[in-house]
Design a protein around this motif. Structure first.
Motif, PDB file in Angstrom:
ATOM      1  N   PRO A   1       0.788  -1.240   0.000  1.00 43.03           N
ATOM      2  CA  PRO A   1       0.000   0.000   0.000  1.00 43.03           C
ATOM      3  C   PRO A   1       0.822   1.292   0.000  1.00 43.03           C
ATOM      4  N   PRO A   2       1.888   1.423   0.809  1.00 48.60           N
ATOM      5  CA  PRO A   2       2.635   2.691   0.789  1.00 48.60           C
ATOM      6  C   PRO A   2       3.284   3.005  -0.559  1.00 48.60           C
ATOM      7  N   GLY A   3       3.504   1.985  -1.396  1.00 46.58           N
ATOM      8  CA  GLY A   3       4.140   2.219  -2.689  1.00 46.58           C
ATOM      9  C   GLY A   3       3.179   2.321  -3.852  1.00 46.58           C
TER      10      GLY A   3
ATOM     11  N   ASN B   1      -5.845   4.508  -3.401  1.00 43.13           N
ATOM     12  CA  ASN B   1      -5.024   4.364  -2.204  1.00 43.13           C
ATOM     13  C   ASN B   1      -5.338   5.452  -1.174  1.00 43.13           C
ATOM     14  N   VAL B   2      -4.870   5.209   0.034  1.00 39.62           N
ATOM     15  CA  VAL B   2      -5.013   6.150   1.150  1.00 39.62           C
ATOM     16  C   VAL B   2      -3.859   7.151   1.121  1.00 39.62           C
ATOM     17  N   HIS B   3      -4.174   8.433   1.186  1.00 40.83           N
ATOM     18  CA  HIS B   3      -3.124   9.452   1.173  1.00 40.83           C
ATOM     19  C   HIS B   3      -2.173   9.306   2.356  1.00 40.83           C
ATOM     20  N   GLY B   4      -2.711   8.939   3.519  1.00 41.77           N
ATOM     21  CA  GLY B   4      -1.898   8.882   4.722  1.00 41.77           C
ATOM     22  C   GLY B   4      -0.882   7.763   4.760  1.00 41.77           C
ATOM     23  N   TYR B   5      -0.933   6.838   3.790  1.00 44.88           N
ATOM     24  CA  TYR B   5       0.039   5.749   3.774  1.00 44.88           C
ATOM     25  C   TYR B   5       1.423   6.214   3.339  1.00 44.88           C
ATOM     26  N   THR B   6       1.513   7.431   2.828  1.00 43.84           N
ATOM     27  CA  THR B   6       2.815   8.013   2.475  1.00 43.84           C
ATOM     28  C   THR B   6       2.983   9.298   3.291  1.00 43.84           C
ATOM     29  N   PRO B   7       3.373   9.166   4.561  1.00 43.88           N
ATOM     30  CA  PRO B   7       3.437  10.316   5.480  1.00 43.88           C
ATOM     31  C   PRO B   7       4.290  11.455   4.947  1.00 43.88           C
ATOM     32  N   GLY B   8       3.771  12.673   5.090  1.00 43.63           N
ATOM     33  CA  GLY B   8       4.499  13.867   4.702  1.00 43.63           C
ATOM     34  C   GLY B   8       4.359  14.252   3.246  1.00 43.63           C
ATOM     35  N   ARG B   9       3.828  13.362   2.433  1.00 40.51           N
ATOM     36  CA  ARG B   9       3.732  13.638   0.997  1.00 40.51           C
ATOM     37  C   ARG B   9       2.529  14.513   0.676  1.00 40.51           C
ATOM     38  N   PHE B  10       1.415  14.238   1.313  1.00 42.00           N
ATOM     39  CA  PHE B  10       0.188  14.993   1.074  1.00 42.00           C
ATOM     40  C   PHE B  10      -0.195  15.751   2.340  1.00 42.00           C
TER      41      PHE B  10
ATOM     42  N   ILE C   1      -2.353   1.254  19.363  1.00 40.69           N
ATOM     43  CA  ILE C   1      -3.461   1.335  18.413  1.00 40.69           C
ATOM     44  C   ILE C   1      -2.945   1.430  16.986  1.00 40.69           C
ATOM     45  N   ARG C   2      -3.456   0.548  16.107  1.00 40.60           N
ATOM     46  CA  ARG C   2      -3.118   0.638  14.688  1.00 40.60           C
ATOM     47  C   ARG C   2      -3.855   1.819  14.068  1.00 40.60           C
ATOM     48  N   VAL C   3      -3.113   2.661  13.335  1.00 43.52           N
ATOM     49  CA  VAL C   3      -3.705   3.774  12.602  1.00 43.52           C
ATOM     50  C   VAL C   3      -3.196   3.725  11.165  1.00 43.52           C
ATOM     51  N   GLY C   4      -3.909   4.420  10.286  1.00 40.14           N
ATOM     52  CA  GLY C   4      -3.563   4.362   8.872  1.00 40.14           C
ATOM     53  C   GLY C   4      -2.732   5.516   8.358  1.00 40.14           C
ATOM     54  N   GLY C   5      -2.326   6.441   9.218  1.00 41.52           N
ATOM     55  CA  GLY C   5      -1.534   7.571   8.762  1.00 41.52           C
ATOM     56  C   GLY C   5      -2.388   8.777   8.446  1.00 41.52           C
ATOM     57  N   GLY C   6      -1.738   9.893   8.151  1.00 46.79           N
ATOM     58  CA  GLY C   6      -2.466  11.136   7.937  1.00 46.79           C
ATOM     59  C   GLY C   6      -2.847  11.741   9.276  1.00 46.79           C
ATOM     60  N   MET C   7      -3.973  12.434   9.303  1.00 46.55           N
ATOM     61  CA  MET C   7      -4.393  13.137  10.502  1.00 46.55           C
ATOM     62  C   MET C   7      -4.680  12.204  11.674  1.00 46.55           C
ATOM     63  N   VAL C   8      -5.121  10.979  11.400  1.00 48.35           N
ATOM     64  CA  VAL C   8      -5.447  10.060  12.496  1.00 48.35           C
ATOM     65  C   VAL C   8      -4.212   9.748  13.338  1.00 48.35           C
ATOM     66  N   ASN C   9      -3.043   9.772  12.737  1.00 50.69           N
ATOM     67  CA  ASN C   9      -1.817   9.549  13.497  1.00 50.69           C
ATOM     68  C   ASN C   9      -1.619  10.661  14.520  1.00 50.69           C
TER      69      ASN C   9
ATOM     70  N   ALA D   1       0.642   5.006  18.792  1.00 52.49           N
ATOM     71  CA  ALA D   1       0.150   4.786  17.429  1.00 52.49           C
ATOM     72  C   ALA D   1       1.113   3.901  16.637  1.00 52.49           C
ATOM     73  N   VAL D   2       0.554   2.890  15.962  1.00 48.01           N
ATOM     74  CA  VAL D   2       1.326   2.009  15.100  1.00 48.01           C
ATOM     75  C   VAL D   2       0.811   2.220  13.674  1.00 48.01           C
ATOM     76  N   LEU D   3       1.629   2.854  12.854  1.00 48.25           N
ATOM     77  CA  LEU D   3       1.228   3.205  11.495  1.00 48.25           C
ATOM     78  C   LEU D   3       1.415   2.013  10.564  1.00 48.25           C
ATOM     79  N   LYS D   4       0.287   1.395  10.164  1.00 49.18           N
ATOM     80  CA  LYS D   4       0.321   0.244   9.279  1.00 49.18           C
ATOM     81  C   LYS D   4      -0.904   0.264   8.370  1.00 49.18           C
ATOM     82  N   PRO D   5      -0.803  -0.322   7.166  1.00 45.44           N
ATOM     83  CA  PRO D   5      -1.969  -0.411   6.279  1.00 45.44           C
ATOM     84  C   PRO D   5      -3.065  -1.275   6.888  1.00 45.44           C
ATOM     85  N   ALA D   6      -4.305  -1.044   6.441  1.00 44.77           N
ATOM     86  CA  ALA D   6      -5.451  -1.802   6.942  1.00 44.77           C
ATOM     87  C   ALA D   6      -5.280  -3.295   6.707  1.00 44.77           C
TER      88      ALA D   6
END
Length: 342
Positions: A73-75, A90-99, A169-177, A187-192
């Motif tokens: 997912p991050p790629g 894809n989820v924007h938050g899977y690539t932190p800092g990019r969006f 807690i697993r989170v998907g990145g972006g604002m939820v992190n 927070a553990v940043l991992k894909p769903a």
């Protein structure tokens, strides 16, 4: 030959030789999906959309979903930009800092309707965000949002912020992190797609998720407690994208066919399908014996207080990119109200 070159070579095998797209009676566009086949976005949205593209183009375009994703997912966004596949979502938050601008749709309190949020988000993107070029060489076909995010875990009922402390807690990145950090969880940043493995192995104690993935990813066997957060603890920003060079090679009538069934049409379809599945999933969650509660006013006030600094921090970051964040938030609020009321 490096890994990226090998991926390109492997993905190119089923493609229609190296002929220009417009020169073929039928153009095949390859789509990568990292979601399981039974997931609502794969089954009820992207596969339906692929059929709509074929119909809108009079059969000239065919979207072929590859049997396996070409990247984790991050790629995914890079795989599309590099031409490994033509289409993906894809989820924007899977690539932190990019969006960064996409965070506008991820703050708490978006509402309880994925359809309203997705339609509003698409309208805001078209009017206020697309011109800033955050997606680079990607042609954005649609943006959309999930249903509202809630709190699920295997340890204890969560009825106040203090009961979240020290949970992993697993989170998907972006604002939820950022939201997770404000609430004091680890927070553990991992894909769903890795959620079941994370919980079954005890790497995380819970997840911030909409209701539907609890069923889709078979987490109902691991989760014992859930807290519904009215309006959503957070939301998730998604995009359906296409390789820009591949889109530009298409004949104008084929470009028009894709855009006809994309944009707000696709955003609404994604939101509506998720709303339907969230409703059904909630029934299944109750049937699975998961102890469900709803956050009360006191808990909601705690969440709001903890998250107050996030918006100010975001406003400063987008200002550094030359964007008026306050205007963007205002437009988001107006479009969300309009979509919610009609």
């Amino acid at each position: 030959m490096n890994r990226r070159e090998l991926l390109k070579l492997a993905a190119a095998v089923p493609a229609a030789a190296a002929l220009p797209y417009a020169a073929s009676a039928e153009t095949m566009l390859r789509m990568s999906s990292w979601l399981p086949p039974q997931h609502v976005l794969h089954k009820d949205v992207m596969q339906v959309w692929a059929k709509e593209v074929a119909e809108a183009s009079g059969g000239r375009l065919r979207i072929n979903t590859l049997p396996k994703p070409v990247a984790a997912p991050p790629g995914t966004f890079d795989a599309v930009a590099d031409g490994i596949v033509e289409v993906a979502f894809n989820v924007h938050g899977y690539t932190p800092g990019r969006f960064l601008l996409t965070n506008v749709a991820e703050f708490p309190g978006v509402g309880d309707s994925a359809e309203a949020a997705s339609v509003a988000y698409q309208r805001v993107f078209d009017k206020h965000m697309a011109q800033h070029g955050e997606h680079g060489d990607l042609k954005v076909l649609a943006v959309f949002a999930n249903g509202p995010g809630h709190i699920f875990n295997s340890k204890r009922p969560i009825a106040k912020v203090e009961e979240l402390q020290d949970l992993r807690i697993r989170v998907g990145g972006g604002m939820v992190n950022e939201i997770a950090n404000q609430l004091g969880v680890s927070a553990v940043l991992k894909p769903a797609s890795e959620s079941y493995e994370l919980m079954s192995a005890g790497i995380v104690d819970g997840l911030f998720f909409p209701v539907e993935p609890i069923i889709t990813f078979k987490l109902d066997k691991l989760v014992r407690y859930g807290t519904i957060v009215p309006g959503g603890l957070y939301n998730t920003s998604w995009a359906v994208v296409m390789n820009k060079a591949a889109f530009d090679k298409l004949a104008p009538e084929d470009q028009e066919a894709i855009e006809k069934v994309s944009g707000e049409h696709l955003a609404r379809m994604a939101g509506k399908a998720q709303d339907k599945n969230d409703k059904h999933a909630l029934e299944l969650v109750h049937a699975a014996g998961i102890e469900m509660i709803t956050a009360d006013e006191a808990f909601m006030a705690q969440i709001a207080e903890r998250n107050m600094p996030l918006q100010e921090a975001w406003l400063k970051k987008v200002a550094e990119r030359g964007v008026d964040g306050a205007q963007l938030l205002k437009a988001w609020g107006e479009e969300l109200a309009a979509a919610s009321n009609g």
